[in-house]
Design a protein around this motif. Sequence first.
Motif, mmCIF file in Angstrom:
data_model
loop_
_atom_site.group_PDB
_atom_site.id
_atom_site.type_symbol
_atom_site.label_atom_id
_atom_site.label_comp_id
_atom_site.label_asym_id
_atom_site.label_seq_id
_atom_site.Cartn_x
_atom_site.Cartn_y
_atom_site.Cartn_z
ATOM 1 N N ARG A 114 45.243 36.692 -10.687
ATOM 2 C CA ARG A 114 45.135 37.397 -9.400
ATOM 3 C C ARG A 114 44.394 38.719 -9.567
ATOM 4 N NH1 ARG A 114 50.487 35.407 -8.834
ATOM 5 N NH2 ARG A 114 51.340 37.399 -9.529
ATOM 6 N N ARG A 115 44.678 39.415 -10.659
ATOM 7 C CA ARG A 115 43.997 40.695 -10.909
ATOM 8 C C ARG A 115 42.496 40.486 -11.080
ATOM 9 N NH1 ARG A 115 41.804 43.842 -14.598
ATOM 10 N NH2 ARG A 115 41.920 42.227 -16.202
ATOM 11 N N LEU A 116 42.130 39.487 -11.879
ATOM 12 C CA LEU A 116 40.711 39.209 -12.115
ATOM 13 C C LEU A 116 40.009 38.786 -10.835
ATOM 14 C CD1 LEU A 116 40.922 37.334 -15.543
ATOM 15 C CD2 LEU A 116 40.070 39.655 -15.124
ATOM 16 N N GLU A 117 40.704 38.042 -9.997
ATOM 17 C CA GLU A 117 40.109 37.634 -8.720
ATOM 18 C C GLU A 117 39.884 38.838 -7.821
ATOM 19 O OE1 GLU A 117 38.500 35.449 -5.629
ATOM 20 O OE2 GLU A 117 38.711 35.039 -7.777
ATOM 21 N N THR A 118 40.831 39.788 -7.842
ATOM 22 C CA THR A 118 40.664 41.024 -7.069
ATOM 23 C C THR A 118 39.474 41.818 -7.583
ATOM 24 O OG1 THR A 118 43.033 41.149 -6.597
ATOM 25 C CG2 THR A 118 41.763 43.179 -6.371
ATOM 26 N N VAL A 119 39.365 41.926 -8.916
ATOM 27 C CA VAL A 119 38.233 42.628 -9.527
ATOM 28 C C VAL A 119 36.922 41.962 -9.123
ATOM 29 C CG1 VAL A 119 37.083 43.140 -11.720
ATOM 30 C CG2 VAL A 119 39.546 43.534 -11.479
ATOM 31 N N ASP A 143 36.154 42.704 -5.419
ATOM 32 C CA ASP A 143 35.727 44.097 -5.262
ATOM 33 C C ASP A 143 34.313 44.305 -5.795
ATOM 34 O OD1 ASP A 143 38.148 44.646 -4.137
ATOM 35 O OD2 ASP A 143 39.002 45.616 -5.916
ATOM 36 N N GLU A 188 35.089 54.473 -13.574
ATOM 37 C CA GLU A 188 35.225 53.129 -13.019
ATOM 38 C C GLU A 188 33.910 52.705 -12.355
ATOM 39 O OE1 GLU A 188 38.484 52.918 -10.325
ATOM 40 O OE2 GLU A 188 39.915 53.810 -11.737
ATOM 41 N N ALA A 232 49.524 36.428 -12.766
ATOM 42 C CA ALA A 232 49.266 37.811 -12.357
ATOM 43 C C ALA A 232 47.889 38.259 -12.832
ATOM 44 C CB ALA A 232 50.350 38.735 -12.905
ATOM 45 N N GLU A 233 47.530 37.869 -14.056
ATOM 46 C CA GLU A 233 46.217 38.234 -14.597
ATOM 47 C C GLU A 233 45.099 37.541 -13.824
ATOM 48 O OE1 GLU A 233 43.344 40.019 -17.127
ATOM 49 O OE2 GLU A 233 45.374 40.509 -16.453
#
Length: 257
Positions: free
Chosen positions: A27-32, A35, A202, A24-25
């Motif tokens: 995937r989150r970092l890849e999304t960040v 973006d 942000e 999950a982490e």
Amino acid sequence: MSEQSEQLERTIEQLARERDLFEAEIRRLETVRRDFVANVSHELRTPVSIIQANAETLLLGGLDEPATARRFLDAVRRNAERLGQLISDLLDISRIEAGRYEIELEPLSLSSVARSVSCSVSETCRSRSVVFEVDIDPQLRVCADPRALEQVLVNLVENAVEYGPKGGTVELVAVEQDAAVRIEVRDEGPGIAPDHRSRVFERFYRVDPGRSRHMGGTGLGLAIVKNLSEAMGGEVGVEPRAPEGSCFWIRLGKVAA
């Protein structure tokens, strides 16, 4: 044997949970990352396109008309400056988030830092006929990094000047709060709606994207403020100001006189 089997099952379950959290982490970092790349590309595209278009116009005959040439060259200069600021902010926030921005805390005279800030923002204030007022006790000292604190305050003040009205007033004040000092930058701008306040720090978040880009903001200034403030052990936030405007604040440790 049964006890060993149960222990093994619990270990396997724990490892499975840790694997899920790790995935999950990732995937989150890849999304960040996606973006961030998309935002940087978008922010770079506009000034680069303007510089290219204006340069081509000048080469195709615009130089023969002095008034037109001056207008196009001024646009090239402004967008080159915008690119330079964006690159500088990107380098700063990358260094901060990677832990490569060296923070050295020391007792600082807040009024001395405010004088340096006043010099740094004088041209920005003059360009918009903004009055910059400082109300800080000369005896007040905080525990901070001098370079980081000045960058934080310059970012906040320039933000207040750019988004406030021409001919308005921006205030830099400091208030003691027990073992801390709350430093406030108050403006007379349109204010920030409640649903935006939690997100203004942000990276690339804009309350009014069209207006922000028109004014040349990079979308990274407040993110730098947050990261540097927290690196100095402080807190940061924004509140509405009556009758209108915003109050951006940072809270740092106080040094006894």
